[in-house]
Design a protein around this motif. Structure first.
Motif, PDB file in Angstrom:
ATOM      1  N   SER A  22     -37.064 -77.087 -60.216  1.00 60.61           N
ATOM      2  CA  SER A  22     -35.836 -76.686 -60.902  1.00 60.61           C
ATOM      3  C   SER A  22     -35.236 -77.776 -61.798  1.00 60.61           C
ATOM      4  O   SER A  22     -34.294 -77.497 -62.529  1.00 60.61           O
ATOM      5  CB  SER A  22     -34.786 -76.238 -59.880  1.00 60.61           C
ATOM      6  N   SER A  23     -35.789 -78.986 -61.758  1.00 61.59           N
ATOM      7  CA  SER A  23     -35.190 -80.060 -62.545  1.00 61.59           C
ATOM      8  C   SER A  23     -36.255 -80.978 -63.138  1.00 61.59           C
ATOM      9  O   SER A  23     -36.957 -81.686 -62.401  1.00 61.59           O
ATOM     10  CB  SER A  23     -34.241 -80.883 -61.656  1.00 61.59           C
ATOM     11  N   ASP A  24     -36.335 -80.984 -64.454  1.00 63.30           N
ATOM     12  CA  ASP A  24     -37.259 -81.897 -65.137  1.00 63.30           C
ATOM     13  C   ASP A  24     -36.869 -83.347 -64.885  1.00 63.30           C
ATOM     14  O   ASP A  24     -37.728 -84.215 -64.746  1.00 63.30           O
ATOM     15  CB  ASP A  24     -37.280 -81.619 -66.639  1.00 63.30           C
ATOM     16  N   GLU A  25     -35.578 -83.600 -64.814  1.00 60.64           N
ATOM     17  CA  GLU A  25     -35.096 -84.962 -64.557  1.00 60.64           C
ATOM     18  C   GLU A  25     -35.586 -85.449 -63.191  1.00 60.64           C
ATOM     19  O   GLU A  25     -36.046 -86.587 -63.048  1.00 60.64           O
ATOM     20  CB  GLU A  25     -33.572 -85.001 -64.611  1.00 60.64           C
ATOM     21  N   PHE A  26     -35.506 -84.592 -62.175  1.00 58.14           N
ATOM     22  CA  PHE A  26     -35.984 -84.950 -60.847  1.00 58.14           C
ATOM     23  C   PHE A  26     -37.485 -85.238 -60.883  1.00 58.14           C
ATOM     24  O   PHE A  26     -37.956 -86.229 -60.323  1.00 58.14           O
ATOM     25  CB  PHE A  26     -35.696 -83.828 -59.834  1.00 58.14           C
ATOM     26  N   THR A  27     -38.238 -84.387 -61.560  1.00 62.38           N
ATOM     27  CA  THR A  27     -39.688 -84.544 -61.658  1.00 62.38           C
ATOM     28  C   THR A  27     -40.058 -85.860 -62.334  1.00 62.38           C
ATOM     29  O   THR A  27     -40.964 -86.565 -61.873  1.00 62.38           O
ATOM     30  CB  THR A  27     -40.302 -83.353 -62.416  1.00 62.38           C
ATOM     31  N   GLU A  28     -39.356 -86.192 -63.403  1.00 60.29           N
ATOM     32  CA  GLU A  28     -39.615 -87.452 -64.109  1.00 60.29           C
ATOM     33  C   GLU A  28     -39.291 -88.649 -63.220  1.00 60.29           C
ATOM     34  O   GLU A  28     -40.043 -89.629 -63.173  1.00 60.29           O
ATOM     35  CB  GLU A  28     -38.806 -87.510 -65.400  1.00 60.29           C
ATOM     36  N   ARG A  29     -38.204 -88.565 -62.505  1.00 60.22           N
ATOM     37  CA  ARG A  29     -37.813 -89.656 -61.602  1.00 60.22           C
ATOM     38  C   ARG A  29     -38.808 -89.781 -60.449  1.00 60.22           C
ATOM     39  O   ARG A  29     -39.153 -90.891 -60.041  1.00 60.22           O
ATOM     40  CB  ARG A  29     -36.404 -89.408 -61.084  1.00 60.22           C
ATOM     41  N   LEU A  30     -39.283 -88.659 -59.939  1.00 62.61           N
ATOM     42  CA  LEU A  30     -40.285 -88.662 -58.876  1.00 62.61           C
ATOM     43  C   LEU A  30     -41.554 -89.376 -59.336  1.00 62.61           C
ATOM     44  O   LEU A  30     -42.155 -90.141 -58.583  1.00 62.61           O
ATOM     45  CB  LEU A  30     -40.596 -87.226 -58.446  1.00 62.61           C
ATOM     46  N   ALA A  31     -41.937 -89.171 -60.578  1.00 60.67           N
ATOM     47  CA  ALA A  31     -43.123 -89.829 -61.132  1.00 60.67           C
ATOM     48  C   ALA A  31     -42.900 -91.332 -61.304  1.00 60.67           C
ATOM     49  O   ALA A  31     -43.807 -92.127 -61.069  1.00 60.67           O
ATOM     50  CB  ALA A  31     -43.499 -89.191 -62.467  1.00 60.67           C
ATOM     51  N   ARG A  32     -41.684 -91.718 -61.713  1.00 65.06           N
ATOM     52  CA  ARG A  32     -41.377 -93.137 -61.959  1.00 65.06           C
ATOM     53  C   ARG A  32     -41.200 -93.946 -60.685  1.00 65.06           C
ATOM     54  O   ARG A  32     -41.659 -95.075 -60.589  1.00 65.06           O
ATOM     55  CB  ARG A  32     -40.084 -93.269 -62.785  1.00 65.06           C
ATOM     56  N   GLU A  33     -40.477 -93.379 -59.727  1.00 64.92           N
ATOM     57  CA  GLU A  33     -40.168 -94.109 -58.494  1.00 64.92           C
ATOM     58  C   GLU A  33     -40.336 -93.196 -57.271  1.00 64.92           C
ATOM     59  O   GLU A  33     -39.370 -92.830 -56.621  1.00 64.92           O
ATOM     60  CB  GLU A  33     -38.772 -94.728 -58.559  1.00 64.92           C
ATOM     61  N   PRO A  34     -41.591 -92.843 -56.976  1.00 62.87           N
ATOM     62  CA  PRO A  34     -41.840 -91.874 -55.910  1.00 62.87           C
ATOM     63  C   PRO A  34     -41.315 -92.295 -54.539  1.00 62.87           C
ATOM     64  O   PRO A  34     -40.740 -91.476 -53.828  1.00 62.87           O
ATOM     65  CB  PRO A  34     -43.358 -91.724 -55.904  1.00 62.87           C
ATOM     66  N   GLU A  50     -48.855 -97.283 -50.331  1.00 62.63           N
ATOM     67  CA  GLU A  50     -49.173 -96.695 -51.636  1.00 62.63           C
ATOM     68  C   GLU A  50     -48.723 -95.237 -51.598  1.00 62.63           C
ATOM     69  O   GLU A  50     -49.010 -94.518 -50.644  1.00 62.63           O
ATOM     70  CB  GLU A  50     -50.680 -96.767 -51.872  1.00 62.63           C
ATOM     71  N   VAL A  51     -47.997 -94.807 -52.616  1.00 62.10           N
ATOM     72  CA  VAL A  51     -47.519 -93.426 -52.685  1.00 62.10           C
ATOM     73  C   VAL A  51     -48.065 -92.806 -53.965  1.00 62.10           C
ATOM     74  O   VAL A  51     -47.850 -93.328 -55.055  1.00 62.10           O
ATOM     75  CB  VAL A  51     -45.979 -93.361 -52.678  1.00 62.10           C
ATOM     76  N   GLU A  52     -48.767 -91.699 -53.793  1.00 62.67           N
ATOM     77  CA  GLU A  52     -49.332 -91.000 -54.945  1.00 62.67           C
ATOM     78  C   GLU A  52     -48.792 -89.578 -54.988  1.00 62.67           C
ATOM     79  O   GLU A  52     -48.870 -88.838 -54.009  1.00 62.67           O
ATOM     80  CB  GLU A  52     -50.856 -90.965 -54.857  1.00 62.67           C
ATOM     81  N   ILE A  53     -48.258 -89.210 -56.131  1.00 58.53           N
ATOM     82  CA  ILE A  53     -47.782 -87.845 -56.358  1.00 58.53           C
ATOM     83  C   ILE A  53     -48.813 -87.169 -57.251  1.00 58.53           C
ATOM     84  O   ILE A  53     -49.109 -87.653 -58.340  1.00 58.53           O
ATOM     85  CB  ILE A  53     -46.408 -87.823 -57.057  1.00 58.53           C
TER      86      ILE A  53
END
Length: 119
Positions: A22-34, A50-53
């Motif tokens: 529901s949120s592109d901002e959340f998705t982008e943040r998840l990719a940057r700092e999982p 190690e965290v991989e999304i």
């Protein structure tokens, strides 16, 4: 994973998926700092892990496989979380033929109750 940890994981994973869908901002943040984003949502990992999304995958989502994969991170130090793209919902309208097939006729008698519709 014990039942309580499994329930906690499922709740947190569901929250992450809902926000990612529901949120592109959340998705982008998840990719940057999982690690940070997952921790904020109840999925804590050790600082040296190690965290991989993984954003999409070809197969249908399999919750049990994801639980196992995440659980393996406790021993391997490598946590993998599938966050597939939002599922597509077929929004086409049903045709008259489709509706007729679903309706299946007007006979509603079940013959299993003492109602007056059977007589």
């Amino acid at each position: 994973m014990d039942p309580r940890a499994k329930a906690t994981f499922i709740s947190a994973y569901t929250r992450v998926l809902s926000q990612a869908w529901s949120s592109d901002e959340f998705t982008e943040r998840l990719a940057r700092e999982p690690r940070v984003v997952l921790g904020e949502n109840g999925l804590d990992t050790p600082a040296d892990a190690e965290v991989e999304i993984i954003r999409s995958r070809d197969a249908d989502p399999d919750l049990e496989a994801q639980i196992t994969l995440w659980g393996n991170g406790f021993s391997s130090g490598r946590y993998v979380l599938y966050v597939p793209d939002m599922p597509q919902i077929d929004t086409r309208e049903l045709s008259e033929e489709d509706l007729d097939a679903v309706a299946g006729g007007a006979d509603t008698c079940c013959c299993c109750c003492p109602c007056s519709s059977c007589s």
